[in-house]
Motif scaffolding. Sequence first.
Motif, PDB file in Angstrom:
ATOM      1  N   ARG A 256      -5.321 -12.822  -3.522  1.00  0.00           N
ATOM      2  CA  ARG A 256      -4.918 -11.554  -4.139  1.00  0.00           C
ATOM      3  C   ARG A 256      -5.453 -11.365  -5.544  1.00  0.00           C
ATOM      4  NH1 ARG A 256       1.043  -9.146  -3.708  1.00  0.00           N
ATOM      5  NH2 ARG A 256       0.923  -7.466  -5.232  1.00  0.00           N
ATOM      6  N   GLN A 257      -6.081 -10.222  -5.754  1.00  0.00           N
ATOM      7  CA  GLN A 257      -6.358  -9.682  -7.078  1.00  0.00           C
ATOM      8  C   GLN A 257      -5.585  -8.365  -7.208  1.00  0.00           C
ATOM      9  OE1 GLN A 257     -10.659  -9.557  -6.992  1.00  0.00           O
ATOM     10  NE2 GLN A 257     -10.801 -11.460  -8.138  1.00  0.00           N
ATOM     11  N   ALA A 258      -5.922  -7.425  -6.347  1.00  0.00           N
ATOM     12  CA  ALA A 258      -5.106  -6.216  -6.178  1.00  0.00           C
ATOM     13  C   ALA A 258      -4.611  -6.255  -4.740  1.00  0.00           C
ATOM     14  CB  ALA A 258      -5.935  -4.971  -6.436  1.00  0.00           C
ATOM     15  N   GLY A 259      -3.329  -6.512  -4.554  1.00  0.00           N
ATOM     16  CA  GLY A 259      -2.788  -6.772  -3.227  1.00  0.00           C
ATOM     17  C   GLY A 259      -2.689  -5.535  -2.355  1.00  0.00           C
ATOM     18  N   ILE A 260      -2.723  -5.774  -1.040  1.00  0.00           N
ATOM     19  CA  ILE A 260      -2.603  -4.690  -0.063  1.00  0.00           C
ATOM     20  C   ILE A 260      -1.329  -3.879  -0.302  1.00  0.00           C
ATOM     21  CG2 ILE A 260      -2.109  -4.213   2.379  1.00  0.00           C
ATOM     22  CD1 ILE A 260      -5.043  -4.612   1.920  1.00  0.00           C
ATOM     23  N   SER A 261      -0.216  -4.552  -0.557  1.00  0.00           N
ATOM     24  CA  SER A 261       1.046  -3.839  -0.751  1.00  0.00           C
ATOM     25  C   SER A 261       0.975  -2.911  -1.957  1.00  0.00           C
ATOM     26  CB  SER A 261       2.205  -4.824  -0.907  1.00  0.00           C
ATOM     27  OG  SER A 261       1.981  -5.694  -2.011  1.00  0.00           O
ATOM     28  N   ASP A 262       0.355  -3.379  -3.047  1.00  0.00           N
ATOM     29  CA  ASP A 262       0.237  -2.552  -4.254  1.00  0.00           C
ATOM     30  C   ASP A 262      -0.725  -1.382  -4.028  1.00  0.00           C
ATOM     31  OD1 ASP A 262       1.990  -4.137  -5.676  1.00  0.00           O
ATOM     32  OD2 ASP A 262       0.415  -5.405  -6.509  1.00  0.00           O
ATOM     33  N   VAL A 263      -1.834  -1.664  -3.333  1.00  0.00           N
ATOM     34  CA  VAL A 263      -2.807  -0.599  -3.067  1.00  0.00           C
ATOM     35  C   VAL A 263      -2.196   0.462  -2.159  1.00  0.00           C
ATOM     36  CG1 VAL A 263      -5.050  -0.070  -2.041  1.00  0.00           C
ATOM     37  CG2 VAL A 263      -4.771  -2.120  -3.441  1.00  0.00           C
ATOM     38  N   LEU A 264      -1.433   0.022  -1.162  1.00  0.00           N
ATOM     39  CA  LEU A 264      -0.780   0.979  -0.274  1.00  0.00           C
ATOM     40  C   LEU A 264       0.200   1.855  -1.046  1.00  0.00           C
ATOM     41  CD1 LEU A 264      -0.273   2.090   2.548  1.00  0.00           C
ATOM     42  CD2 LEU A 264       1.350   0.219   2.930  1.00  0.00           C
ATOM     43  N   LYS A 265       0.935   1.256  -1.987  1.00  0.00           N
ATOM     44  CA  LYS A 265       1.849   2.037  -2.821  1.00  0.00           C
ATOM     45  C   LYS A 265       1.093   3.070  -3.644  1.00  0.00           C
ATOM     46  CE  LYS A 265       3.649   1.324  -7.165  1.00  0.00           C
ATOM     47  NZ  LYS A 265       4.233   0.541  -8.259  1.00  0.00           N
TER      48      LYS A 265
END
Length: 329
Positions: A256-265
């Motif tokens: 993780r650098q920019a996580g999937i969960s954060d990008v989805l948000k």
Amino acid sequence: MNIHFPKEETACRLAIATIGISNMRPDSPIGFIGLGTMGAPRALNLARAGTPLVVWNRTRNRCAPLEQAGATIASDAAELFTRCETVILMLENDTAMDTVLDRLGPEFTSRVAGHTIVSMGTVSADYSKHPADDIRSAGGRYVEAPVSGSRKPAEAGQLVGMLAGEPEDIARLRPILAPICKEIFDCGAVPAALHMKLAINTFLITMVTGLAEAAHFARRHDLEMSRFTDILNAGPMASDVSRVKIGKLAQHDFTRQAGISDVLKNNRLVVEAARDAGIASPLMDACHALYSETEGLGLAEDDMISVVRAIEARTERALASTGIPPHNH
């Protein structure tokens, strides 16, 4: 829900706040709440730069690196607000922010009156207007300060800051945020900084998703991936982001650098803001579906480039529906 005060009380609080801000103690420490993936490196950069810092995090063990770097650990949020006149919030969402501020509770006024509250988290622009109004009504100051950049730039103090608020508050915050950001831009009044962040994220998310699809296309055509990488990096489309992400793809490195969960948000916030304004968002709509599918594969904590897994899964489903044997890549 906004909190309203009688006109006379509001005027009094604003007068007190103005006096308090203009006479802010030079030795008053900076407060920092929220030591997650992006919050911790920002706070560490402040502490290492010699900024007097008081920190608090709901999960106590995340405070240990800050304590080693010289920061003071508050026992709770209330203590931090008591000790600090400027408080930086790096919180996940509006619920967390309301809780820390006690925005709908009895301690809200005591926490924010005479304070400058700096929100560095990415929340919806529509939400941000409400604490901004409530904090000003209670005699405090409010500044939006989202940034562009992922974990590596955060660790290096190379984020790009976007500020919205009163000009005098922005001017005072610039030197405070210098250890965190390589450049800081004034975006105007709240919520312009968050709108700017969402506009930047629209380009970032579609660019990285396009890179993942391009790499998938290259692999499925049996192209040499090192040659694909070299040509991309030598051409006009190359960027700091593309060089890092193509390297992660080549090495199957999804840490993780920019996580999937954060990008989805962030993707969801862009789509919602577009809907609220009557703006078409065809690429972000497509990306939202792909990142939702990636999270559904159990990859919420992986880096955003793992969106390639959702693209691969779509290819396998398409091949299965036609009876074509799956590709062994």
